[in-house]
Design a protein around this motif. Structure first.
Motif, PDB file in Angstrom:
ATOM      1  N   GLU A  32      -3.330  -0.320   6.591  1.00  0.00           N
ATOM      2  CA  GLU A  32      -4.615  -0.403   5.891  1.00  0.00           C
ATOM      3  C   GLU A  32      -5.568  -1.326   6.639  1.00  0.00           C
ATOM      4  N   ASN A  33      -5.043  -2.430   7.153  1.00  0.00           N
ATOM      5  CA  ASN A  33      -5.903  -3.345   7.905  1.00  0.00           C
ATOM      6  C   ASN A  33      -6.452  -2.666   9.153  1.00  0.00           C
ATOM      7  N   ALA A  34      -5.582  -1.909   9.833  1.00  0.00           N
ATOM      8  CA  ALA A  34      -6.017  -1.224  11.056  1.00  0.00           C
ATOM      9  C   ALA A  34      -7.094  -0.193  10.719  1.00  0.00           C
ATOM     10  N   ASP A  36      -9.098  -0.217   8.085  1.00  0.00           N
ATOM     11  CA  ASP A  36     -10.313  -0.931   7.699  1.00  0.00           C
ATOM     12  C   ASP A  36     -11.065  -1.424   8.942  1.00  0.00           C
ATOM     13  N   ALA A  37     -10.323  -1.712  10.012  1.00  0.00           N
ATOM     14  CA  ALA A  37     -10.950  -2.208  11.254  1.00  0.00           C
ATOM     15  C   ALA A  37     -11.488  -1.058  12.102  1.00  0.00           C
ATOM     16  N   GLY A  38     -11.460   0.150  11.564  1.00  0.00           N
ATOM     17  CA  GLY A  38     -12.065   1.291  12.253  1.00  0.00           C
ATOM     18  C   GLY A  38     -11.228   1.871  13.378  1.00  0.00           C
ATOM     19  N   GLU A  57      -0.008  -1.405  16.289  1.00  0.00           N
ATOM     20  CA  GLU A  57      -1.038  -1.644  17.300  1.00  0.00           C
ATOM     21  C   GLU A  57      -2.232  -0.740  17.039  1.00  0.00           C
ATOM     22  N   ASP A  58      -3.422  -1.331  16.994  1.00  0.00           N
ATOM     23  CA  ASP A  58      -4.599  -0.494  16.750  1.00  0.00           C
ATOM     24  C   ASP A  58      -5.682  -0.745  17.779  1.00  0.00           C
ATOM     25  N   ASP A  59      -6.639   0.170  17.839  1.00  0.00           N
ATOM     26  CA  ASP A  59      -7.770   0.018  18.761  1.00  0.00           C
ATOM     27  C   ASP A  59      -9.052  -0.235  17.963  1.00  0.00           C
ATOM     28  N   ALA A  76      -8.418 -15.239   2.245  1.00  0.00           N
ATOM     29  CA  ALA A  76      -9.457 -15.119   3.264  1.00  0.00           C
ATOM     30  C   ALA A  76      -9.622 -13.651   3.587  1.00  0.00           C
ATOM     31  N   THR A  77     -10.789 -13.143   3.329  1.00  0.00           N
ATOM     32  CA  THR A  77     -11.027 -11.733   3.619  1.00  0.00           C
ATOM     33  C   THR A  77     -12.442 -11.561   4.123  1.00  0.00           C
ATOM     34  N   SER A  78     -12.620 -10.623   5.018  1.00  0.00           N
ATOM     35  CA  SER A  78     -13.961 -10.338   5.519  1.00  0.00           C
ATOM     36  C   SER A  78     -14.575  -9.200   4.731  1.00  0.00           C
ATOM     37  N   LYS A  79     -13.852  -8.728   3.720  1.00  0.00           N
ATOM     38  CA  LYS A  79     -14.229  -7.452   3.132  1.00  0.00           C
ATOM     39  C   LYS A  79     -14.979  -7.534   1.811  1.00  0.00           C
ATOM     40  N   LEU A  80     -15.135  -8.728   1.270  1.00  0.00           N
ATOM     41  CA  LEU A  80     -15.844  -8.859   0.002  1.00  0.00           C
ATOM     42  C   LEU A  80     -17.025  -9.799   0.177  1.00  0.00           C
ATOM     43  N   GLY A  93      -8.408  -2.877   1.923  1.00  0.00           N
ATOM     44  CA  GLY A  93      -8.009  -4.235   1.548  1.00  0.00           C
ATOM     45  C   GLY A  93      -9.182  -4.958   0.922  1.00  0.00           C
ATOM     46  N   PHE A  94      -8.900  -5.982   0.131  1.00  0.00           N
ATOM     47  CA  PHE A  94     -10.003  -6.766  -0.445  1.00  0.00           C
ATOM     48  C   PHE A  94      -9.551  -8.115  -0.963  1.00  0.00           C
ATOM     49  N   ARG A  95      -8.203  -8.365  -0.985  1.00  0.00           N
ATOM     50  CA  ARG A  95      -7.758  -9.576  -1.658  1.00  0.00           C
ATOM     51  C   ARG A  95      -7.543 -10.736  -0.704  1.00  0.00           C
ATOM     52  N   GLY A  96      -7.347 -10.422   0.589  1.00  0.00           N
ATOM     53  CA  GLY A  96      -6.993 -11.483   1.520  1.00  0.00           C
ATOM     54  C   GLY A  96      -5.622 -12.060   1.233  1.00  0.00           C
ATOM     55  N   GLU A  97      -4.691 -11.223   0.863  1.00  0.00           N
ATOM     56  CA  GLU A  97      -3.351 -11.688   0.488  1.00  0.00           C
ATOM     57  C   GLU A  97      -2.286 -11.231   1.452  1.00  0.00           C
ATOM     58  N   ALA A  98      -2.522 -10.067   2.067  1.00  0.00           N
ATOM     59  CA  ALA A  98      -1.422  -9.401   2.763  1.00  0.00           C
ATOM     60  C   ALA A  98      -0.841 -10.260   3.890  1.00  0.00           C
ATOM     61  N   LEU A  99      -1.688 -10.676   4.829  1.00  0.00           N
ATOM     62  CA  LEU A  99      -1.146 -11.381   5.989  1.00  0.00           C
ATOM     63  C   LEU A  99      -0.473 -12.699   5.620  1.00  0.00           C
ATOM     64  N   PRO A 100      -1.124 -13.585   4.803  1.00  0.00           N
ATOM     65  CA  PRO A 100      -0.396 -14.806   4.437  1.00  0.00           C
ATOM     66  C   PRO A 100       0.910 -14.520   3.693  1.00  0.00           C
ATOM     67  N   MET A 300       0.378  -3.588  -5.257  1.00  0.00           N
ATOM     68  CA  MET A 300       0.405  -2.857  -3.991  1.00  0.00           C
ATOM     69  C   MET A 300      -0.681  -1.791  -3.908  1.00  0.00           C
ATOM     70  N   LYS A 301      -1.554  -1.767  -4.891  1.00  0.00           N
ATOM     71  CA  LYS A 301      -2.708  -0.876  -4.895  1.00  0.00           C
ATOM     72  C   LYS A 301      -2.305   0.598  -4.837  1.00  0.00           C
ATOM     73  N   THR A 302      -1.110   0.920  -5.344  1.00  0.00           N
ATOM     74  CA  THR A 302      -0.695   2.323  -5.321  1.00  0.00           C
ATOM     75  C   THR A 302      -1.073   3.028  -6.616  1.00  0.00           C
TER      76      THR A 302
HETATM   77  N1  LIG Z   1      -5.842  -4.953  12.349  1.00  0.00           N
HETATM   78  C1  LIG Z   1      -6.892  -5.738  12.076  1.00  0.00           C
HETATM   79  N2  LIG Z   1      -8.029  -5.615  12.783  1.00  0.00           N
HETATM   80  C2  LIG Z   1      -9.115  -6.406  12.507  1.00  0.00           C
HETATM   81  N3  LIG Z   1      -9.131  -7.335  11.534  1.00  0.00           N
HETATM   82  C3  LIG Z   1      -8.026  -7.514  10.804  1.00  0.00           C
HETATM   83  C4  LIG Z   1      -6.852  -6.732  11.017  1.00  0.00           C
HETATM   84  N4  LIG Z   1      -5.917  -7.124  10.137  1.00  0.00           N
HETATM   85  C5  LIG Z   1      -6.467  -8.097   9.374  1.00  0.00           C
HETATM   86  N5  LIG Z   1      -7.742  -8.332   9.770  1.00  0.00           N
HETATM   87  C6  LIG Z   1      -8.654  -9.344   9.192  1.00  0.00           C
HETATM   88  O1  LIG Z   1      -7.868 -10.263   8.474  1.00  0.00           O
HETATM   89  C7  LIG Z   1      -8.303 -10.366   7.121  1.00  0.00           C
HETATM   90  C8  LIG Z   1      -7.092 -10.633   6.230  1.00  0.00           C
HETATM   91  O2  LIG Z   1      -6.227  -9.501   6.162  1.00  0.00           O
HETATM   92  P1  LIG Z   1      -5.362  -9.250   4.871  1.00  0.00           P
HETATM   93  O3  LIG Z   1      -4.696  -7.975   4.975  1.00  0.00           O
HETATM   94  O4  LIG Z   1      -4.531 -10.463   4.654  1.00  0.00           O
HETATM   95  O5  LIG Z   1      -6.454  -9.213   3.729  1.00  0.00           O
HETATM   96  P2  LIG Z   1      -7.449  -8.046   3.333  1.00  0.00           P
HETATM   97  O6  LIG Z   1      -7.168  -6.827   4.101  1.00  0.00           O
HETATM   98  O7  LIG Z   1      -8.823  -8.581   3.398  1.00  0.00           O
HETATM   99  O8  LIG Z   1      -7.068  -7.833   1.802  1.00  0.00           O
HETATM  100  P3  LIG Z   1      -5.681  -7.268   1.215  1.00  0.00           P
HETATM  101  O9  LIG Z   1      -4.824  -8.446   0.885  1.00  0.00           O
HETATM  102  O10 LIG Z   1      -6.118  -6.543   0.003  1.00  0.00           O
HETATM  103  O11 LIG Z   1      -5.065  -6.427   2.257  1.00  0.00           O
HETATM  104  C9  LIG Z   1      -9.031  -9.092   6.836  1.00  0.00           C
HETATM  105  O12 LIG Z   1     -10.001  -9.231   5.833  1.00  0.00           O
HETATM  106  C10 LIG Z   1      -9.629  -8.758   8.197  1.00  0.00           C
HETATM  107  O13 LIG Z   1     -10.839  -9.403   8.355  1.00  0.00           O
END
Ligand SMILES: Nc1ncnc2c1ncn2[C@@H]1O[C@H](COP(=O)(O)OP(=O)(O)OP(=O)(O)O)[C@@H](O)[C@H]1O
Ligand SMILES: [Mg+2]
Length: 572
Positions: A32-34, A36-38, A57-59, A76-80, A93-100, A300-302
């Motif tokens: 989903e992050n990939a 969202d990053a286009g 791996e994404d481009d 921390a999210t760039s999406k809201l 994505g929108f919560r900034g939860e996944a990566l941490p 999990m947004k399903t």
């Molecule tokens: N593959 C990626 N390419 C570019 N930016 C990324 C990528 N993965 C994460 N990011 C950046 O890291 C931020 C945090 O990612 P994370 O998945 O934790 O949160 P999120 O996608 O904003 O929300 P959610 O928890 O709902 O997934 C994103 O908002 C985005 O800005």
């Protein structure tokens, strides 16, 4: 009592329990992050079903050094950009939860580079963050998750085997790939390429993922109203069914969901044209203004919530019904009123020397004459009586010795007989296998799982083995089944085994497998039977215990006695 704030690592681990319960969930977040990053091309590498390693791996756009440090911070999210947007989410994505969350329970490493910048790397292991370091790398982002749950060993115990987790992860990937056809996907599982999808149109992607057979036979869906609710996709016809609902793909605003409301709408739309216990295959795409759906109801947004649930449900049902064609449902109803002469047909005995009984034309029932001339009286030990006619090429009409009318569902009855006989042969350890003249190669998802069940299946007379990735080779089928087409049979069986899971007792799994086999090896509704075949079926039912219900628990026959007739005609 002392109320304390939880240390950050603990809080992240708790959150991780909701967001990342297994490798498939990790993969979903990274994909989903990939997206969202286009990204236009995404490569996935899994080891040990993703437990050992998930690499994506994404481009896409990539991140600069500062963003990289922020990406692994909670919330921390760039999406809201504004709070108000929480009610109209246009990204996955929108919560900034996944990566941490992932970083709290695994070894996470992210390398990212924006097109016009330098590459940087950060790691988070069991919640411990490194500093951002310059490194080298291609534009885009590379996220690596190793040793899932190394920091929380208790959670590891809840994982299935590597194979089970790998299947679930691939399923997640296929669902997302269906929603994003313009993006290319490649997946490598334990060193072997499992999936390679070039960017494509939606039609091509559906064909690649759901198969040529489905795409060729499916009916286009079109419904809703532009700007309010747009509904498109493909629905399998009533003859294209599966043992489970796993191949029902629902995509809402490019998000694959398992929405109970949509599942129910499918059930309703197909109710009249589908055998109970079977599930249609469908790929349904809904576009709806983001403000009309709340995706923030499931960690999990399903799942999601529609503001106008009834409206969506109605639109889906009517679009599906339109796709399935008007009036298809009628054959499924049995009316007690006089249905007209065309609906009754008498079996024609095979013409001498031809044996093409099935091609013979049925005689129309034209006058309210007695159904059959009384023949030799039937012994009372034949309670199901003598076959008189076949109705709708699906039911056998018989007259019991006491004059009651018997109506048998030919498929359900035969299925039960086959089931009982297979079980019996298996108990006696003497299932007869019929070798195929030419072994059949069948391609199917979850082939590996089926191949691993080969020793169990051999006990049922089904001999197969793995044949490269994604296929099995079938050498023999249970003799009792006649000669069914092995492909749909195996597909059903694989789904059945996937559903019953690994923790389920062998006996239960075998019983489920027998039920599947019996269904495929039985005469179908729609096949014309000769009087001799019908009588043979009635006699076999009388000899078989539990013949009154089919494997799905539905009745195999109905009995209308003198008192029911009297009641129906208002004589009593
Ligand atoms: N593959 C990626 N390419 C570019 N930016 C990324 C990528 N993965 C994460 N990011 C950046 O890291 C931020 C945090 O990612 P994370 O998945 O934790 O949160 P999120 O996608 O904003 O929300 P959610 O928890 O709902 O997934 C994103 O908002 C985005 O800005
Ligand atoms: Mg995300």
């Amino acid at each position: 009592m002392v109320i304390r704030l939880l240390p950050e690592t603990t809080a992240n681990r708790i959150a991780a329990g909701e967001v990342v319960e297994r490798p498939a969930a990790v993969l979903k977040e990274l994909l989903e992050n990939a997206l969202d990053a286009g990204a236009k091309q995404i490569r996935v590498t899994l080891e040990q079903g993703g437990i050992g390693r998930v690499l994506v791996e994404d481009d896409g756009t990539g991140m600069g050094a500062e963003d990289l440090a922020l990406a692994v911070e909670r919330h921390a999210t760039s999406k809201l950009p504004e709070e108000a947007m929480l009610f109209a989410i246009g990204t996955l994505g929108f919560r900034g939860e996944a990566l941490p969350s992932i970083g709290a329970v695994a070894r996470l490493s992210i390398t990212s580079r924006q097109r016009e910048g330098e590459a940087h790397r950060i790691t988070v292991e069991g919640g411990r963050k490194s500093a951002v370091q310059p490194t080298s790398g291609a534009p885009g982002t590379r996220v690596e998750v190793n040793d899932l749950f190394f920091a929380t060993p208790a959670r590891r115990k809840f994982l299935r085997t590597a194979r089970g987790e790998g299947d679930a992860a691939m399923d997640t990937l296929r669902r997302l790939a269906l929603a994003w056809p313009e993006v290319g996907f490649e997946a490598i599982l334990d060193g072997r390429t499992q999936l390679s999808l070039a960017p494509a149109t939606r039609e091509t992607r559906i064909r690649d993922l759901l198969g040529e057979d489905f795409a060729a036979a499916a009916l286009p869906i079109q419904g809703g109203a532009p700007g309010v609710l747009e509904l498109t996709g493909l629905a399998g016809g009533p003859a294209f069914t599966r043992a489970t609902a796993m191949e029902q793909h629902l995509v809402v605003n490019r998000r694959p969901v398992r929405d109970p409301l949509l599942r129910a709408a499918l059930r309703v739309a197909y109710r009249e044209v589908m055998t109970p216990g079977r599930h249609p295959v469908a790929a349904i795409f809904l576009e709806i203004p983001p403000a009309e759906v709340d995706v923030n109801v499931h960690p999990m947004k399903t799942e999601l919530r529609f503001r106008d649930a009834a409206g969506v449900r109605g639109a889906v049902i009517s679009a599906l019904r339109r796709a399935l064609g008007h009036g298809v449902g009628q054959a499924g109803h049995m009316s007690l009123g006089y249905a007209g002469p065309a609906r009754l047909s008498f079996p024609t005995p095979p013409r001498p020397h031809t044996g093409f009984a099935e091609a013979a034309l049925p005689l129309a029932f034209s006058a309210p004459a007695p159904l059959a001339a009384p023949q030799a009286t039937l012994a009372a030990d034949h309670p199901l009586g003598r076959a008189l006619a076949q109705v709708l090429e699906t039911y056998i009409l018989a007259e019991a010795p006491d004059g009651a009318l018997i109506l048998v569902d030919q498929h359900a009855a035969h299925e039960r007989l086959t089931h009982e006989r297979l079980s019996e042969e298996m108990r006696a350890g003497a299932v007869r296998a019929q070798p195929l003249l030419i072994p059949a190669v069948v391609e199917l998802p979850r082939a590996a799982q089926l191949a691993e069940a080969a020793p169990e299946l051999a006990k049922l007379g089904l001999e197969l083995e793995g044949f490269g990735p994604g296929a099995v080779i079938v050498r023999a089928l249970p003799a009792l089944l006649g000669a069914p087409d092995p492909a749909p049979l195996l597909r059903d069986l694989a789904e059945e085994l996937a559903e019953s899971g690994e923790g389920v007792a062998l006996a239960t799994r075998l019983d489920a497998a027998i039920a599947r086999l019996a269904c495929h090896g039985s005469i179908r509704a729609g096949r014309r039977l000769t009087p001799a075949e019908m009588d043979a079926l009635l006699r076999a039912m009388e000899r078989t215990p539990r013949a009154a219900t089919c494997s799905h628990g539905r009745p195999t026959y109905l009995r209308l006695g003198a008192s029911e007739f009297a009641r129906l005609f208002g004589r009593s």
